[in-house]
Design a protein around this motif. Structure first.
Motif, PDB file in Angstrom:
ATOM      1  N   PRO A 238      -6.253   5.380   4.626  1.00  0.00           N
ATOM      2  CA  PRO A 238      -5.058   4.609   4.243  1.00  0.00           C
ATOM      3  C   PRO A 238      -4.066   5.425   3.428  1.00  0.00           C
ATOM      4  CG  PRO A 238      -7.023   3.297   3.895  1.00  0.00           C
ATOM      5  CD  PRO A 238      -7.492   4.689   4.233  1.00  0.00           C
ATOM      6  N   ALA A 239      -4.573   6.361   2.618  1.00  0.00           N
ATOM      7  CA  ALA A 239      -3.671   7.199   1.821  1.00  0.00           C
ATOM      8  C   ALA A 239      -2.785   8.039   2.721  1.00  0.00           C
ATOM      9  CB  ALA A 239      -4.483   8.094   0.888  1.00  0.00           C
ATOM     10  N   ALA A 240      -3.387   8.638   3.756  1.00  0.00           N
ATOM     11  CA  ALA A 240      -2.615   9.461   4.688  1.00  0.00           C
ATOM     12  C   ALA A 240      -1.612   8.613   5.461  1.00  0.00           C
ATOM     13  CB  ALA A 240      -3.560  10.185   5.645  1.00  0.00           C
ATOM     14  N   VAL A 241      -2.030   7.409   5.869  1.00  0.00           N
ATOM     15  CA  VAL A 241      -1.159   6.543   6.663  1.00  0.00           C
ATOM     16  C   VAL A 241      -0.019   5.990   5.808  1.00  0.00           C
ATOM     17  CG1 VAL A 241      -1.043   4.402   7.979  1.00  0.00           C
ATOM     18  CG2 VAL A 241      -2.977   5.951   8.279  1.00  0.00           C
ATOM     19  N   VAL A 257      -1.442   6.307  -4.903  1.00  0.00           N
ATOM     20  CA  VAL A 257      -1.187   4.860  -4.806  1.00  0.00           C
ATOM     21  C   VAL A 257      -2.451   4.116  -4.392  1.00  0.00           C
ATOM     22  CG1 VAL A 257       0.039   3.092  -3.485  1.00  0.00           C
ATOM     23  CG2 VAL A 257       1.277   5.082  -4.366  1.00  0.00           C
ATOM     24  N   VAL A 258      -3.126   4.595  -3.367  1.00  0.00           N
ATOM     25  CA  VAL A 258      -4.332   3.922  -2.879  1.00  0.00           C
ATOM     26  C   VAL A 258      -5.440   3.979  -3.926  1.00  0.00           C
ATOM     27  CG1 VAL A 258      -6.180   4.039  -1.159  1.00  0.00           C
ATOM     28  CG2 VAL A 258      -3.800   4.238  -0.448  1.00  0.00           C
ATOM     29  N   GLY A 259      -5.573   5.103  -4.617  1.00  0.00           N
ATOM     30  CA  GLY A 259      -6.592   5.219  -5.650  1.00  0.00           C
ATOM     31  C   GLY A 259      -6.384   4.219  -6.770  1.00  0.00           C
ATOM     32  N   VAL A 260      -5.159   4.075  -7.220  1.00  0.00           N
ATOM     33  CA  VAL A 260      -4.852   3.119  -8.292  1.00  0.00           C
ATOM     34  C   VAL A 260      -5.076   1.683  -7.810  1.00  0.00           C
ATOM     35  CG1 VAL A 260      -2.996   2.165  -9.717  1.00  0.00           C
ATOM     36  CG2 VAL A 260      -3.254   4.645  -9.502  1.00  0.00           C
ATOM     37  N   ILE A 261      -4.634   1.376  -6.588  1.00  0.00           N
ATOM     38  CA  ILE A 261      -4.820   0.029  -6.048  1.00  0.00           C
ATOM     39  C   ILE A 261      -6.305  -0.307  -5.938  1.00  0.00           C
ATOM     40  CG2 ILE A 261      -4.577  -1.355  -3.953  1.00  0.00           C
ATOM     41  CD1 ILE A 261      -1.844  -0.059  -3.554  1.00  0.00           C
ATOM     42  N   GLU A 262      -7.106   0.638  -5.437  1.00  0.00           N
ATOM     43  CA  GLU A 262      -8.544   0.412  -5.318  1.00  0.00           C
ATOM     44  C   GLU A 262      -9.181   0.167  -6.674  1.00  0.00           C
ATOM     45  OE1 GLU A 262     -11.177   2.926  -3.311  1.00  0.00           O
ATOM     46  OE2 GLU A 262     -10.198   2.764  -1.364  1.00  0.00           O
ATOM     47  N   ARG A 274     -12.490  -3.604  -2.980  1.00  0.00           N
ATOM     48  CA  ARG A 274     -11.803  -2.308  -3.038  1.00  0.00           C
ATOM     49  C   ARG A 274     -11.208  -1.925  -1.693  1.00  0.00           C
ATOM     50  NH1 ARG A 274     -15.266   2.171  -6.206  1.00  0.00           N
ATOM     51  NH2 ARG A 274     -13.519   3.346  -5.390  1.00  0.00           N
ATOM     52  N   GLU A 275     -12.032  -1.832  -0.688  1.00  0.00           N
ATOM     53  CA  GLU A 275     -11.569  -1.364   0.615  1.00  0.00           C
ATOM     54  C   GLU A 275     -10.682  -2.391   1.321  1.00  0.00           C
ATOM     55  OE1 GLU A 275     -14.713   0.235   2.979  1.00  0.00           O
ATOM     56  OE2 GLU A 275     -15.518   1.407   1.315  1.00  0.00           O
ATOM     57  N   PRO A 276     -11.020  -3.699   1.296  1.00  0.00           N
ATOM     58  CA  PRO A 276     -10.107  -4.658   1.942  1.00  0.00           C
ATOM     59  C   PRO A 276      -8.692  -4.623   1.386  1.00  0.00           C
ATOM     60  CG  PRO A 276     -12.230  -5.699   1.532  1.00  0.00           C
ATOM     61  CD  PRO A 276     -12.274  -4.354   0.868  1.00  0.00           C
ATOM     62  N   VAL A 277      -8.555  -4.493   0.070  1.00  0.00           N
ATOM     63  CA  VAL A 277      -7.225  -4.446  -0.524  1.00  0.00           C
ATOM     64  C   VAL A 277      -6.490  -3.180  -0.095  1.00  0.00           C
ATOM     65  CG1 VAL A 277      -5.950  -4.238  -2.688  1.00  0.00           C
ATOM     66  CG2 VAL A 277      -7.788  -5.916  -2.493  1.00  0.00           C
ATOM     67  N   ALA A 278      -7.192  -2.026  -0.118  1.00  0.00           N
ATOM     68  CA  ALA A 278      -6.555  -0.763   0.264  1.00  0.00           C
ATOM     69  C   ALA A 278      -6.097  -0.789   1.714  1.00  0.00           C
ATOM     70  CB  ALA A 278      -7.524   0.395   0.032  1.00  0.00           C
ATOM     71  N   PHE A 279      -6.937  -1.297   2.606  1.00  0.00           N
ATOM     72  CA  PHE A 279      -6.564  -1.349   4.015  1.00  0.00           C
ATOM     73  C   PHE A 279      -5.486  -2.403   4.264  1.00  0.00           C
ATOM     74  CE2 PHE A 279     -10.297   1.214   4.644  1.00  0.00           C
ATOM     75  CZ  PHE A 279     -10.005   1.956   5.784  1.00  0.00           C
ATOM     76  N   VAL A 281      -3.035  -2.980   2.221  1.00  0.00           N
ATOM     77  CA  VAL A 281      -1.796  -2.276   1.871  1.00  0.00           C
ATOM     78  C   VAL A 281      -1.353  -1.388   3.033  1.00  0.00           C
ATOM     79  CG1 VAL A 281      -0.790  -0.541   0.344  1.00  0.00           C
ATOM     80  CG2 VAL A 281      -2.228  -2.352  -0.605  1.00  0.00           C
ATOM     81  N   MET A 282      -2.323  -0.707   3.666  1.00  0.00           N
ATOM     82  CA  MET A 282      -2.005   0.146   4.811  1.00  0.00           C
ATOM     83  C   MET A 282      -1.397  -0.674   5.946  1.00  0.00           C
ATOM     84  SD  MET A 282      -4.560   2.466   7.171  1.00  0.00           S
ATOM     85  CE  MET A 282      -5.198   1.015   8.019  1.00  0.00           C
ATOM     86  N   PHE A 283      -1.979  -1.828   6.237  1.00  0.00           N
ATOM     87  CA  PHE A 283      -1.465  -2.682   7.318  1.00  0.00           C
ATOM     88  C   PHE A 283      -0.043  -3.156   7.020  1.00  0.00           C
ATOM     89  CE2 PHE A 283      -6.110  -3.938   8.221  1.00  0.00           C
ATOM     90  CZ  PHE A 283      -6.249  -2.863   9.083  1.00  0.00           C
ATOM     91  N   VAL A 284       0.211  -3.530   5.775  1.00  0.00           N
ATOM     92  CA  VAL A 284       1.545  -3.995   5.401  1.00  0.00           C
ATOM     93  C   VAL A 284       2.563  -2.868   5.587  1.00  0.00           C
ATOM     94  CG1 VAL A 284       2.987  -4.761   3.484  1.00  0.00           C
ATOM     95  CG2 VAL A 284       0.737  -5.787   3.835  1.00  0.00           C
ATOM     96  N   VAL A 285       2.203  -1.659   5.135  1.00  0.00           N
ATOM     97  CA  VAL A 285       3.110  -0.520   5.276  1.00  0.00           C
ATOM     98  C   VAL A 285       3.382  -0.240   6.749  1.00  0.00           C
ATOM     99  CG1 VAL A 285       3.340   1.975   4.945  1.00  0.00           C
ATOM    100  CG2 VAL A 285       2.510   0.540   3.078  1.00  0.00           C
TER     101      VAL A 285
END
Length: 302
Positions: A238-241, A257-262, A274-279, A281-285
Motif C-alpha cells: 500500500p505504501a508503494a501504491v 503515511v502508511v506506517g503512521v496510519i497502521e 492494522r492491515e484493513p485500515v492501511a489497505f 487507504v490504498m483503495f481510496v487513493v
C-alpha cells in the motif's frame, strides 16, 4: 483531559508515542517500497517476491551479525554485499531471460522466486523462529509524557541517511543517470549508447540492497525472526501504491503515511485493524487517483 471512545484516546502523550512509532515503522516500509518502486519504474516488473527479499535480508543479518558474531559494521557490509550479489544473480540467472515476455508471465516468475526463497530458508534455517536482533540500543526516554525508544530514532535516522545517499547516487553518478534515463525512455537511452541490460542488473542489485537494509532494521522491531516476515512486503505494498508505483519520492512519503496510519489503527482500534485500515487507504487513493498521489500517468497514442 482524557477523552475515550472504545480504545480511542485523545491523550497527547499516547498519540505522540504512536506517531513516533509509526514514523519508525513507516521508515522501514519506505525503504521496502523504494526497492519495489525502483524495480517497477526501471524494468516494468511487478516484483511480488520483494517481501521474501526482505526476509532473506533479516535471516542473513541474523547469520552474519549473531551466528558468525562479526563486527557490526563488517557484518552489515557483508550483508549488503551478499544482497547485492544475490540481486545480480536474480537478473542474470532469471529475469534477463524474461525481457520482452508478457506481464503476467513475469509476475508468475517473481512468485516462483518467492517460493524458492521460502523453501531454501526452510531447508537451511528450519521452521523454528529465531530471536529478534538486538544490536541497536534498546533504551528509551520520556518526551511530553511519551516513551520514545532509541531504536525507533535510530531506524528513522538510518533510513533517512540511506534515502539521501540513494537520491544523491541517482542525481550525480553516471550509473544513476543511466538508470534514470532507462526508466524514462529505454529506446532513447539505448540510442544514446546506454546498455539497458547493465542498468537492469544494477536495478535488481540496488533493490536487493534496500531489502537488506529493511530486513536488518525490521529484525530489531519484530517479535522474532521467522518466515512470517515476508508479510512485511505485502504491508509495504500500500505504501508503494499510495505514493505511486512510478515515483521514488512518493514511495518514501507513502511508506511514512502508511506506517503512521497502521500504528494509530493498532493503538486505537486494535491489532486486527492494522492491515484493513492501511489497505482501505490504498483503495481510496486508487479510486481518487489510480496512479497514486505522485505517480505519473503514461499517455499512449491510439
Amino acid at each position: 483531559m482524557l477523552l475515550a471512545f472504545g480504545n480511542f484516546t485523545a491523550d497527547p502523550s499516547v498519540n505522540l508515542q504512536l506517531l513516533i512509532g509509526g514514523l519508525a515503522l513507516g521508515a522501514i516500509y519506505a525503504v521496502v517500497a523504494l526497492g519495489f518502486v525502483l524495480v517497477y519504474k526501471s524494468t516494468d516488473v511487478l516484483n511480488l517476491a520483494h517481501g521474501e527479499f526482505l526476509m532473506l535480508g533479516a535471516y542473513f543479518a541474523l547469520t552474519f551479525l549473531i551466528s558468525e558474531n562479526l563486527n557490526f559494521f563488517l557484518g552489515v557490509f557483508v550483508l549488503l554485499l551478499v544482497m547485492l550479489v544475490f540481486g545480480l544473480l536474480v537478473h542474470y540467472g532469471i529475469m534477463r531471460r524474461m525481457v520482452g515476455q508478457g506481464f503476467f508471465a513475469i509476475v508468475l516468475i517473481t512468485l516462483g522466486i518467492a517460493t524458492i526463497i521460502r523453501a531454501l530458508l526452510l531447508i537451511f534455517y528450519g521452521p523454528t523462529e529465531r530471536a529478534r536482533l538486538d544490536l541497536l540500543p534498546q533504551g528509551s526516554f520520556e518526551v511530553g509524557g511519551a516513551t520514545v525508544r532509541h531504536v525507533d530514532l535510530i531506524i528513522f535516522a538510518v533510513v533517512a541517511g540511506c534515502v539521501l545517499l540513494f537520491f544523491l547516487f541517482f542525481k550525480y553518478t553516471r550509473l544513476g543517470l543511466h538508470m534514470r534515463a532507462v526508466a524514462d525512455d529505454i529506446e532513447a537511452a539505448a540510442a544514446m549508447g546506454i546498455d539497458p541490460d547493465k542498468v537492469y542488473a544494477m536495478t535488481w542489485a540496488a533493490a536487493m540492497v534496500m531489502a537488506g537494509v529493511g530486513g536488518l532494521l525490521f529484525g530489531h522491531v519484530t517479535g522474532a525472526i521467522d518466515r512470517s516476515i515476508e508479510a512485511i512486503g505485502l504491508r509495504a505494498f500500500p505504501a508503494a501504491v499510495v505514493g505511486g508505483l512510478t515515483s521514488l519520492g512518493g514511495s518514501i512519503v507513502g511508506g511514512l503515511v502508511v506506517g503512521v496510519i497502521e500504528q494509530f489503527a493498532n493503538g486505537h482500534l486494535g491489532t486486527k485493524w492494522r492491515e484493513p485500515v492501511a489497505f482501505s487507504v490504498m483503495f481510496v487513493v486508487l479510486l481518487v487517483r489510480p496512479t497514486g498521489l505522485w505517480g505519473r500517468k503514461d499517455l499512449e497514442r491510439v
